[in-house]
Design a protein around this motif. Sequence first.
Motif, PDB file in Angstrom:
ATOM      1  N   GLY A 189      -0.917   3.589   5.115  1.00 20.30           N
ATOM      2  CA  GLY A 189      -0.714   2.673   5.257  1.00 20.30           C
ATOM      3  C   GLY A 189      -0.870   1.293   6.385  1.00 20.30           C
ATOM      4  N   TYR A 218      -7.334  -4.390   7.511  1.00 23.30           N
ATOM      5  CA  TYR A 218      -6.970  -5.645   6.834  1.00 23.30           C
ATOM      6  C   TYR A 218      -7.098  -6.157   8.695  1.00 23.30           C
ATOM      7  CZ  TYR A 218      -4.535  -9.508   5.308  1.00 23.30           C
ATOM      8  OH  TYR A 218      -3.160 -11.303   5.668  1.00 23.30           O
ATOM      9  N   THR A 232      -4.283   1.567   6.099  1.00 21.60           N
ATOM     10  CA  THR A 232      -4.810  -0.023   5.036  1.00 21.60           C
ATOM     11  C   THR A 232      -4.260  -1.062   6.588  1.00 21.60           C
ATOM     12  OG1 THR A 232      -4.329   1.243   3.077  1.00 21.60           O
ATOM     13  CG2 THR A 232      -4.050  -1.724   3.595  1.00 21.60           C
ATOM     14  N   THR A 277       0.622  -0.769   0.197  1.00 21.85           N
ATOM     15  CA  THR A 277       0.012  -0.009  -0.158  1.00 21.85           C
ATOM     16  C   THR A 277       1.252   1.431  -0.205  1.00 21.85           C
ATOM     17  OG1 THR A 277      -1.949  -1.053   1.135  1.00 21.85           O
ATOM     18  CG2 THR A 277      -2.120   1.361   0.951  1.00 21.85           C
TER      19      THR A 277
END
Length: 700
Positions: free
Chosen positions: A311, A318, A314, A283
């Motif tokens: 990041g 996740y 992300t 990312t």
Amino acid sequence: MAAGGRQSTRASLPAWIESRLEAERDQLPLWLPVGLAAGIGSWFLLPFREHWIAALCGALSAFIGGWALGRTTRTGRAAMWLAAAFALGIALIWLRAVSIDVGTLDRPVVETFVAQIEAVEELPAREAVRLTVVRPSGENLPDRFRVNVAAEDAPAGLRPGTWVQMSARLMPPPEAGVPGAYDFARRAWFDRLGATGRAFGDIEIVRADGERGVGPAMAAARSRMADHIRSAVDGGAGGIAATLATGDRSGISEADAEAMRRSGLAHLLAISGLHVTAVIGVTMLIVLKLLALHPGWALRWPLVLIAAGVGALTGLAYTLFTGSQVPTVRACVAAMLILGGIALGREAITLRLVATGALVVLLFWPETLVGPSFQLSFAAVIAIVALHEQQWTKRLLSRRDEAWARKLGRFALGLFLTGLAVEIALMPIALYHFNKAGLYGALANIVAIPLTTFIVIPLEALALLLDIIGLGAPVWWLVERALGGVLGLAHFVSNAPGAVALLPAMAIGSFLLIVAGGLWLCLWKTPWRRWGLVAVVAGGLSVFLAGSPDVYVTGDGRHVAVRAASGDLALLRPRAGDYVRDMLNETAGTEALATDLADLPAAWCNGDSCRWTMWRGGRQWRIFATRSSYYLPIEAMRSECAAADIVVSDRRLPATCTPRWLKIDRDMLRETGGVSIDLDRASVETVRTPGEDHPWRRVQ
């Protein structure tokens, strides 16, 4: 003069310790999570409440004594804070355990009930669906338990929040069958599971309203994505692809999972540091390259900081999407600290980062300390960081202006050294928990880690994006080929001669000695760190020199396994199921198919009982065991008991049964659980200590 020499020695020892700690002052904070872990581990090891209170009072006394007498010295302050961390660890896990009200089932039952589904886990590899249900209608049922449903019996529409009616055979969460085996009862307590079981017959959906909220919605989305990926990628590669994206391991067959374990690649199946790092790194790279395309943005904006922020978001997304498992949370916390260090312009990947991550996990989930997931993940990270903090490693692997072939070779060497360090660090943990460890993992990881990190995960992300417009099929084909290579490598390595080291269950003392030596070696920097090698070697030698149990008796008394002269097992009841056979083989550290006890040369058996002799410890042992539900005549039973050194039965033996050394019957096993016997040392080890105060033992 001799007295003066002794006085000088006594005076110099504290001064020497003080000078050592002064030289290591930057490393001292790394021992705070070690102290916390020692307190938590002590609570698990000590069986009685009085022991916990004594350990807590001792730690508090050490803290007060250090505060009063030694806070002006570095030694005193270190001891004081270590004692405080130890006491905090005991208090944390004790409070955590007693705050859980599981309501565990006390005996097996067959019930028909209505309950609400809390979670649904597809198990295509086992052709089953696992349901976690809550608020059942039965009066004597626990509030929360787990039921497996055959896939053919599972109706469409099973999802969180749905109310269902079913019939199931339920049983209390099983404790370890024999000493050294897996203890599910302890895990079930902290997972708040009061029973496990298997449904039979038709399942009726009573009310199909799905549960609302972020958690159920995320679970449903995760399940849909896993199904989509498995439909796009065939075979075992599809199961692994779904695992990498969602954390759902249900599509991986047992053969593939075992090959990954034996080859040292099982860490690729657990969403942890590797996966979180890859997602965040990809990312950041994409965001940084896209923003840098605009000259004005590249000159005026802090592109690295922006990429780190994206990041971080992300990585958090996740972590939430894959179920927020403890290894993933640990990896996410570490990643956030790394990104924070990048934002501050500081070196972020240090042992202090690892220590901070361990503190966070232990403070919020102290029970994870005794599980293999926590130990394996942190051991791997500590080994990697400690290796790359060494000056010789930095000189050898640092980037430099050289030909691409040398760069590639240096990169491969770095991967090999890293894999080797990880294998060495993980081997004792794998042997302790699983009684097996892969020997070629370092070589396998040289190929598997780059392939997964730099090819599979980016390709999988690209395929999911292209699926939005229906163009993902070619990329999924590439993912299938790449993961097929990983699986092929796993099966090749796992089937290689000597690929797996097998050992009987490791003693806790040997394991703790190895762990303590490894931490001493990794967390210090000055030469006295080498003393850790002494502890590691001593622990390793004690493992190999320790005797192996000769007789195993399961907690229900039905199954007895005897170690034959060849080292393989022979079973009292040769028709034992696969679960019992696998459990006994794993604990005994052998893969050979167990034989029938009646086939041993020194055994005599009929349908109801067996007697056999074994030469151990310079003497002959005679053992007698019942193996049917029929009672022997009282006089025959009394005669057999009198002639035997050890008698084993799954029933209550009469008081007139008096063997020469040990009587193992239902009354004893109710107090001790499963038993293992080392005849060379005439020693007995039990699953639990009679009267043990751990809450999951009191309900057994």
